[in-house]
Structure formats: C-alpha cells, structure tokens
Design an enzyme around this catalytic site. Structure first.
Site, PDB file in Angstrom:
ATOM      1  N   ASP A 191      77.408  98.662  48.290  1.00  0.00           N
ATOM      2  CA  ASP A 191      76.824  98.752  47.261  1.00  0.00           C
ATOM      3  C   ASP A 191      77.162  99.805  46.390  1.00  0.00           C
ATOM      4  O   ASP A 191      77.757 100.949  46.829  1.00  0.00           O
ATOM      5  CB  ASP A 191      75.388  99.139  47.730  1.00  0.00           C
ATOM      6  N   LYS A 214      76.572  94.444  44.907  1.00  0.00           N
ATOM      7  CA  LYS A 214      75.637  94.054  45.330  1.00  0.00           C
ATOM      8  C   LYS A 214      74.285  93.888  44.316  1.00  0.00           C
ATOM      9  O   LYS A 214      74.091  94.695  43.606  1.00  0.00           O
ATOM     10  CB  LYS A 214      74.829  94.840  46.627  1.00  0.00           C
TER      11      LYS A 214
END
Ligand code: R5P
Length: 317
Positions: A191, A214
């Site tokens: 992420d 993400k």
C-alpha cells in the site's frame, strides 16, 4: 461476591535488583492482555512489577484489582488492546483509574496494539471517529501519557488530549530476516501509504524497495491492488505491513510477486491479528513464513517488542 466463570490471577513478584532507572523511577503494571511482554520489559529494565488480578463475570463484565502499592509512583501499564478489544480497553481504563485512586503520581499507558486507530476520521457520512472516543475515555480514566507501536495512522494520536506517541518495530522485524540469513531482500509495501514502513525495512535489509497501489471500497471493505513493475525476479521479497487482519492484502501482494518472478516471498507485520483462515490463505498464496511482533500475542510473535519499549521507557523517565 458474584460467581465467576473465568479467573486469571497473575502472581506478585517483587524484583530485588536495582532498576536501571534509579530507586523509585517507575513501576510496571502487568496488564492481563500483555503479561509476557510486561514481564520481559520488567526483566530488561529492572523495574518492579505490580500484578493485576482480573476476572470476567458471567455476564462478560471485567473486574480488576491492583496487587501492589502505587502511591506516589509513576506507573506504566502495559496492556495491548487486541481482541477482545472492548474488554481489554475497559481493563486498561479500570487499571488506570484504580492507580489514580490509589494516588499514583503519573500513569503512562503502553498499548502496543491500539484498537480503533483505523477509524481516525469520518470516511462515510454518519460514522464515528472511534479513536477520538477511545482517547476521551482513556483521558477520563486518568491516563496521562500513551506510547503505542506503529499506529495505523499517526494523525490518530493528535486526537488525544495528552501526549501520545508511536514508535516503530519495523527495524526489529527486518533484523529477524537478516538473522534468518535472507540476504538483501526486497522490501515491499502492499500500500503506498505504508511506504515509510518498507523504507525503514530497507535501511536494515540493504535491498531494494517498492510498493503496490491498493484501493479499498469503503462500503464493502474489499481491496484491490494494482501491479506496477517491480524488480523482484529471482529475489527474496518481504512484504511489510502494520497489520495483517484477514490476510487479503498479503494474498493479493503475494500473487503479484509470484507473477513477477519473485524466488521467495515472506511477510512481516507489527500487529498479527490473523483473523479466521488468514494463515491458510497466506501460506496457500506461496508465502513461506509469517512473522509478527508480540503486540498481539500468538504463534507468529517471533519478534518481541520488549527491547524497543524498554528503550522507550528509559527516554520517558
Ligand atoms: C490497512 O491499510 C492496513 O495497513 C493493512 O493493510 C490492513 O489492515 C490489512 O488487512 P487485511 O489483512 O484484512 O487485508
């Protein structure tokens, strides 16, 4: 007294050794959710322990009793707030209030995993800022200062009306892989927002670093990850995250790494919640090992936070 269905008593043990902190600097209150970690911190610092007797009544309510003198003391409550979060939060509040009732001079809460920190703002109309409510409750209970580890969002700590700080366990997790003999591993953040985590790991691992994009659907909670090109072919990769919960994020990342030719894939997180089938899903996705700290005690807690938190207490004293 009401009949009790579960009893967890922690025995009192008074250390004879002189603390590195001086004669009366602090006492460690052994919270029921972090007994082993608190005991390690006490051993490593030489600080005296105060035990807590805890009970859960048949209706689920928590009971605590401090088994030691805290009058005039700066006390440090070590109590993580992993599941059952609400009980562990109530125990923390009750211990703090009891310490203050018994004239503790100052109450520091060491909360390795801070529950509700992921709800640090309103994402959808009508939601609560849960961590703000938790912060208000802990303040009302008498906590003067809080130390946590890799809080999900640092901004959450600005919502506390007393000093609250987060420390990072990522270098300790990265050292685990060095000691395991994994050389120059690629540190991957699943992420972009957690890229700081991979960067910290890289300084220890001395390999490359990268991240995935993400996206989380705020209504369903489902996440999707986008595969940018990563230079991982033939390499060992460690996916670092602050939390592993259902395992979905790590499974998605591992799939991308396999597609891109990674030779070995491992994962490390600070807070290993590993709900339900998470372990099975992650291992089935080709991840060779799951490593977490003891912020959430489990079989994955291969790295202890005790050295990091002991160091932090020295800085506080
Ligand atoms: C969220 O942004 C966190 O950093 C973790 O990536 C997330 O909590 C992991 O959740 P799960 O294991 O359910 O994918």
């Amino acid at each position: 007294m009401a009949r009790l269905n579960r009893v967890h008593e922690v025995q009192v043990e008074t250390k004879q050794s002189k603390s590195q902190f001086g004669e009366t600097a602090m006492k460690i209150i052994v919270g029921p959710s972090s007994v082993e970690l608190a005991e390690k911190i006490s051993q490593q610092t030489g600080l005296e322990k105060v035990s807590v007797a805890t009970r859960i009544f048949p209706d689920g309510e928590s009971y605590v009793r401090l088994d030691g003198n805290v009058e005039g003391e700066h006390v440090v409550i070590v109590q993580t707030t992993c599941a059952p979060q609400d009980s562990h939060l109530m125990q923390l509040a009750f211990i703090a209030a009891t310490a203050k009732r018994n004239n503790a001079k100052k109450v520091t809460a060491v909360v390795p995993y801070l529950a509700y920190a992921r709800q640090d703002k309103i994402f959808l109309q009508g939601e609560n800022v849960s961590i703000e409510t938790v912060a208000a409750m802990l303040k009302a209970a008498g906590i003067d200062e809080l130390v946590t580890v890799n809080v999900h969002e640092a901004n959450a700590l600005k919502l506390f009306a007393f000093p609250a700080k987060t420390v990072s366990a990522i270098p300790l997790l990265a050292k685990y892989f060095i000691q395991k003999g994994v050389e120059k591993a690629f540190a991957l953040s699943p992420d972009k927002g957690a890229m700081y985590i991979a960067q910290q790991a890289r300084t220890v691992l001395q390999g490359e670093v990268g991240y995935l994009e993400k996206h989380r659907d705020r209504y369903t909670g489902q996440t999707t990850q986008a595969a940018s090109h990563l230079n991982v072919r033939g390499k060992s990769v460690v996916i670092f995250d602050d939390i592993i919960s259902t395992g979905g994020t790590i499974v998605g990342a591992a799939k991308i790494l396999r597609e891109q030719g990674a030779a070995h894939v491992y994962t490390a997180c600070v807070h290993g919640l590993l709900i339900g089938d998470a372990e099975k899903l992650i291992l089935n996705a080709g991840v060779e090992e799951i490593v977490s700290t003891d912020s959430v005690p489990s079989k994955y807690s291969k790295v202890s936070l005790a050295p990091l938190l002991s160091q932090e207490l020295k800085a506080l004293s």
